[in-house]
Each structure stands twice: as C-alpha cells, then as structure tokens.
Write an enzyme that holds these catalytic residues in place. Structure first.
Site, PDB file in Angstrom:
ATOM      1  N   HIS A   1       0.816  -1.217   0.000  1.00 46.24           N
ATOM      2  CA  HIS A   1       0.000   0.000   0.000  1.00 46.24           C
ATOM      3  C   HIS A   1       0.850   1.266   0.000  1.00 46.24           C
ATOM      4  CE1 HIS A   1      -3.376  -2.755   0.805  1.00 46.24           C
ATOM      5  NE2 HIS A   1      -3.955  -1.903  -0.007  1.00 46.24           N
TER       6      HIS A   1
ATOM      7  N   GLU B   1     -11.340 -10.646  -5.004  1.00 44.28           N
ATOM      8  CA  GLU B   1      -9.924 -10.573  -4.612  1.00 44.28           C
ATOM      9  C   GLU B   1      -9.432 -11.910  -4.061  1.00 44.28           C
ATOM     10  OE1 GLU B   1      -9.007  -6.525  -2.766  1.00 44.28           O
ATOM     11  OE2 GLU B   1     -10.915  -7.032  -1.841  1.00 44.28           O
TER      12      GLU B   1
ATOM     13  N   ASP C   1      -4.745  -8.275  -4.545  1.00 43.69           N
ATOM     14  CA  ASP C   1      -4.970  -9.377  -3.607  1.00 43.69           C
ATOM     15  C   ASP C   1      -5.229 -10.689  -4.335  1.00 43.69           C
ATOM     16  OD1 ASP C   1      -4.628  -8.444  -0.953  1.00 43.69           O
ATOM     17  OD2 ASP C   1      -6.340  -7.128  -1.270  1.00 43.69           O
TER      18      ASP C   1
ATOM     19  N   CYS D   1      -9.675  -3.008 -10.626  1.00 42.03           N
ATOM     20  CA  CYS D   1      -9.152  -1.824  -9.930  1.00 42.03           C
ATOM     21  C   CYS D   1      -7.802  -2.090  -9.263  1.00 42.03           C
ATOM     22  CB  CYS D   1     -10.165  -1.298  -8.914  1.00 42.03           C
ATOM     23  SG  CYS D   1     -10.534  -2.476  -7.618  1.00 42.03           S
TER      24      CYS D   1
HETATM   25  C1  PEP Z   1      -6.683  -5.033  -4.833  1.00 43.79           C
HETATM   26  O1  PEP Z   1      -6.500  -5.894  -3.977  1.00 43.79           O
HETATM   27  O2  PEP Z   1      -6.381  -5.177  -6.031  1.00 43.79           O
HETATM   28  C2  PEP Z   1      -7.275  -3.739  -4.452  1.00 43.79           C
HETATM   29  C3  PEP Z   1      -7.617  -2.850  -5.350  1.00 43.79           C
HETATM   30  O3  PEP Z   1      -7.389  -3.471  -3.121  1.00 43.79           O
HETATM   31  P1  PEP Z   1      -6.139  -3.024  -2.202  1.00 43.79           P
HETATM   32  O4  PEP Z   1      -4.946  -2.805  -3.079  1.00 43.79           O
HETATM   33  O5  PEP Z   1      -6.545  -1.788  -1.481  1.00 43.79           O
HETATM   34  O6  PEP Z   1      -5.979  -4.199  -1.295  1.00 43.79           O
HETATM   35 MG    MG Z   2      -7.392  -5.618  -2.035  1.00 42.95          MG
END
Ligand code: PEP
Ligand code: MG
Length: 593
Positions: free
Chosen positions: A201, A443, A467, A514
């Site tokens: 993140h 995910e 994920d 996403c």
């Molecule tokens: C993902 O897991 O691709 C996602 C968009 O969520 P995050 O990156 O916030 O876990």
């Molecule tokens: Mg995620």
C-alpha cells in the site's frame, strides 16, 4: 555500511514502485529498536551501572517526548499533542520501573532485556482488558517502551519524519500506509524502502502522490548514510549513490523526456477512452481521500472506480464519526457528479492497521482479521460507515462495494446490515438512494470461482488483482524476497480473471479491474481483451492508460487475450503483452539502459 569516503558510484537494486526520477540528499528513517533485544548475564557489581543506564534512558525518552509534544502542538494544536501525556505518565510508572530494577538485581540480566520482558507483560495485560479505553493504552505502552529500549541500545535518538527539514530522498526499512499518507510532499523528493513490493500500500500511495519510489531494497538502510547524495530511479528500481556526472546527465535527459511525455499525455485528457476500432472502455480513478478530487478532475477520469476509505481512519486518535464520513463522501460525490464514485467499505487489516485500537498481533495478517471480516464483527463501525454512504448517496452518483468477499454468505450478511441501516434512516427521516448500486470485489480465489453466484446478487463486480494475485499464488504482496513470484500473467490468475468477467457478463452486469494490473500499460490491453468493461487506476497513471487504449485496436487486445488464455507460460504471456504495448507506445518503455 558503505564508506562515506568512497565517492565511487554504487547502485542498489530494488523493485520499481512508482515511476519518475529524483536526486538529492538521503534522509534515513531508522526505526526505534524494539526487536532483537540482546540478553546477557551481568555480575553483582554491574547491577548499579545497568540501573543507572535505565535512569538515563528514561530521562532521554522524556526529553524526546516533550520535544515531539511541542512540535505536534505547534503543528496540529494542543488537543492533538495530548496523546503524549499518557506516554509521559507511563515513563513514571513505579510498578514498571521497580520491576525492571528488581529483575536486573535478582536475575542478574542486562537492563534492556529486563525492560523488554516487563514491557511485554504490560502490553499483553492491557491488550486483554475489557475496557476499550484501557485496551487502547497498550499501543501507547508499546510505543513508549520501544523508545526506551532504543535509547538503552543506541546513542542516537530514533529518527522521526518530523525531523526532516529540507527536501530529501527518504530511505526507510518500511513505511506504513499512514506514514506514507502523511509525507510532506514539499520535503520528500521520493522514497526508497528495504521492504515492500510494487503492490504494497505504500507503493500504491507513492503513485497517488506522484513520487518516484523504489521498494524491496533489502538492506539499503544499513548501506547508506544520511546526507549522502543519491539519485532515485523509480523506472528501473535503482538507488544510485554518488552518481557520476555521466549518470546525472543520462537521467536528466530521461527525466526531461518523461516530463515532456506527461505533458503530451495531458492532451488526451478530455478525449474518450476508446480503441482505434471503436471499443469503449470506462477509465476511472483510484483514490485514497476526497483531497484527491482535483487529481481526478485533472487526469481525465470518468469517475472514481475505487475510493479506499480506510485512509480516512488511519493515523488518528479517534475514529471518524458518521457525520465526518458523511461530509467527506458527500463532498466527493458533489464535486464529481454526475460521474460515479465507487466507495469501497472499510478494508482495514493486512498492512493497514488502526492506531486507535491495539489490534491483535496476527501470524498471517493478510489471511486474518481484515476488511469485511472486521466490519461484520464490529457492527457499530460498519453501520456508521454504511449510514454515511447511504446519506451521501443523494448528493451525487455514489455506488458502493465490499472488499475481500469470499462468497455469498458474506455478501448476504453485509447486505442485511445495509437493509438495517436503510430502515433506521427511514425512521429518522434521512433521505438516501434506495436503489444504491452495490458490488463486490473479487480478490479471493473462492470469490472468483463463485463469481456466478455473486454476480446474481450484485450490480457490478470489481476485480482487485493486487490481492487476487497474492492469494491465488500464495505470494505475500509485501515480501520483496518473493516479488519475482508475484506474477500477474500466471495462467491461473488469468483464468480467475476470465472466469469473473464471463460470470459477470452472463449475469448481465459490468465488471471492472481496480488492482495495479489495470494501471500497467503492458497489461491493460490484456484485461480489455479478456472483456473488462472498466479499468480503475491511480490518477497519475491514467493518462498513459488512456493513451494506450486510444492507440490500440480491440482486435489486437482480443488476440492477445486469446493467446494468453491458451498459453502455459507466464513469461511468454508477459513478453507478448509487453511487445504489443511497446509497438503502441514505445516512449513509455524508454530507459537509460
Ligand atoms: C486489490 O487488492 O487489487 C485492491 C484494489 O485493493 P487493495 O490494493 O486496497 O488491497
Ligand atoms: Mg485488495
């Protein structure tokens, strides 16, 4: 550590996490030492000396806390600076200090080890308390006792982000998402971390902040010095110490070309994301907070495809109230209407933990108490957010999605809580969008396999590849040692994605992607070819993806997808995807090498 007298160029290799180049002095954020506290026996004669060292460390810690309190008070106000009062009190707690002294004398062990044992007992005692307020004090005890141990072991005070005075490249073992979110853009040119990967993140935030970043440098914090001059190459994942004139020149040219390219990409801003042969893709932005509204409007996005709401909750003394959340969601929806804003409900856990609660330490946090699992157990937290989203839904075009759904049961349970909230709001006379569109993120492999069942009950699906890849391949997205195994083009990952897209389309709903895969110019065509209706990417990446879409033929994307789904070989697939992207946009792949 590299000898500061050695002025030869040295390249440390890591993982490219956010594009761009910067150069400047290094600032090293060394964590307070809290682990690996040495244990050794001491003689009776040495007991006094160890107890004296404890007194000195307590005095030093007190001085550091008072200084921090003074800085926080002048930056954020007296109220925020009170968080240090509790920590100052812990430093004076006789039961803690006397017990450490007693152990040093009776068991004849070194003072730092005695202190860490007693501190651990205190932390565990407070973590187990019924009373929520007392439980939260465990975090303060951990913080302050970590500082004391650091002062016992090291002559230098732990560095703090607020110690940064001039623009620099930040080098840290790791940066938590909340630390990254708080980075002062004016003082940080870029950052380099020992840990992390391209989808941790903190890397995602670096891209949101448009800061060059390199992660996974393994032991950079041990090999560099504060004040050393360096160049950070976020394209190739290098931290270059003492760059030569030649290197500086090459990178200067690369940086200039990159800036020119960014300017040229801006010309596409208002144009639709449509392929040369007329296939339309919805291109949306991923954001971490409403303050990114100008970036969303400026990058040419058609809306927000993922609002990671947990960033409203991190690094705070108190959780945001329903009212505060409502204000944030409403402001965003109003600013972007009629464009859609997809609000993702809380995805806490994993690498995004609250500072206000002392969450249990978990062996596998990414497999643990995370996202919808927390929300379904902590109903007050979940309801406050759902009520805020529902109330804000009348202000614009809000949609909502749940993270980390593993199957239909969780989806049904979450929907039940939404219905309860709607009922409450009706009774209270608050208006809301009764037909709010709700989707699920895909995910987890179980969700991809059950995508047909989920699609029947959702208005849309959104694939979180970050994920989905880590769970499909059992590869921790944070761990640089296995970053090479984190493979978006692994045939199993592609099958999960394809299964999800087909299931959504069979159910007559749209499906987006996403995760970071959507923001990769080489992989976006593959996702489009597999049938993704929407791609949602960081605003800083969006113009490049729009450029790729506008210079691509849908027929080429479909051929690539067909090839990929028929291939057994991860590298072969990524090679073919890369080749197509390079033929469309060669300037994206220029490097100094
Ligand atoms: C993902 O897991 O691709 C996602 C968009 O969520 P995050 O990156 O916030 O876990
Ligand atoms: Mg995620």
């Amino acid at each position: 550590m590299d000898d500061p007298a050695t002025k030869g160029e040295r390249i440390l290799n890591g993982i490219p996490a956010s594009r761009g180049v910067c150069r400047g002095k290094l600032f090293i954020l060394r964590p307070a030492v809290t682990t690996e506290v040495p244990r050794y026996g001491i003689s009776t004669e040495e007991v006094d000396e160890h107890q004296r060292r404890l007194e000195h460390a307590l005095v030093a810690t007190r001085g550091q806390l008072l200084e921090l309190q003074r800085r926080v008070s002048s930056a954020l106000g007296a109220e925020e600076s009170r968080i240090f009062d509790a920590q100052l009190l812990i430093l004076e707690d006789p039961s803690l200090i006397e017990e450490v002294k007693r152990m040093t004398a009776a068991d004849r062990i070194n003072v730092e080890h005695a202190f860490s044992l007693v501190a651990q007992r205190f932390i565990e005692g407070f973590s187990a308390m019924e009373d929520g307020y007392l439980r939260e004090r465990a975090a303060d005890i951990r913080d302050v006792t970590g500082r004391v141990i650091h002062n016992l072991l090291s002559p230098e005070p732990p560095a703090d982000l607020s110690d940064i005075r001039e623009p620099c490249i930040l080098v840290a073992r790791d940066l938590t998402p909340s630390q990254t979110a708080l980075l002062d853009r004016r003082k940080i040119l870029g950052f380099a971390t020992d840990q992390g990967s391209a989808t941790s993140h903190s890397a995602i935030l670096a891209r949101a902040l448009n800061l060059p970043a390199v992660t996974g440098l393994q032991d950079a914090t041990q090999r560099v010095h504060g004040g050393q001059y360096a160049l950070l190459d976020g394209f190739n994942g290098h931290l270059i110490l003492h760059p030569t004139e030649q290197t500086l020149f090459q990178y200067g040219q690369l940086a200039r070309k990159y800036r020119d390219l960014q300017e040229r990409l801006q010309e596409n801003r208002a144009l639709p994301a449509v392929t040369l042969d007329g296939h339309q893709v919805v291109l949306s932005a991923n954001i971490e907070g409403p303050e990114e509204t100008p970036e969303v409007l400026g990058c040419g996005a058609e809306g927000v495809g993922l609002f990671r709401t947990e960033f409203l909750f991190l690094d705070r003394k108190h959780l945001p109230s329903e009212e505060e959340q409502y204000t944030a969601y409403r402001a965003l929806a109003e600013a972007l209407k009629p464009a859609p804003v997809i609000i993702r409900t809380l995805d806490l856990g994993g690498d995004k933990m609250l500072t206000t609660r002392d969450a249990p330490t978990e062996h596998n946090p990414f497999l643990g108490w995370r996202a919808i699992r927390i929300c379904l157990q902590e109903r007050d937290l979940f309801q406050a957010q759902l009520r805020a989203i529902l109330r804000a839904s009348v202000a614009g075009n809000i949609k909502m999605m749940y993270p980390m759904i593993s199957g239909v049961d969780e989806l049904n349970q979450a929907n039940e809580v939404v219905e309860e909230c709607k009922e409450q709001l009706r009774r209270e006379g608050h208006p809301f969008q009764a037909d709010l569109e709700i989707g699920a993120m895909i995910e987890i492999p179980s969700a991809a396999v059950a995508a047909d069942l989920l699609a029947e009950r959702c208005r849309f699906l959104s694939i979180g590849t970050n994920d989905l890849i880590q769970y499909s391949l059992a590869v921790d997205r944070m761990n640089p040692k296995i970053a090479h195994l984190y493979q978006p083009t692994h045939p199993a990952v592609l099958r999960f994605i394809k299964m999800t897209i087909d299931a959504a389309h069979r159910a007559g709903i749209w499906v987006g992607v996403c995760g970071e895969m959507a923001g990769d110019p080489a992989l976006a065509p593959l996702l489009i070819g597999m049938g993704a209706d929407e791609l949602s990417v960081a605003p800083a990446l969006l113009p490049s993806i729009k450029y790729v879409i506008r210079h691509l033929r849908f027929s080429e994307a479909r051929e690539l997808a067909e090839f990929a789904l028929g291939s057994k070989n991860t590298a072969e697939i990524s090679g073919r995807a890369q080749k197509l992207a390079e033929s469309i946009a060669p300037e994206f792949f220029e490097t100094t090498q």
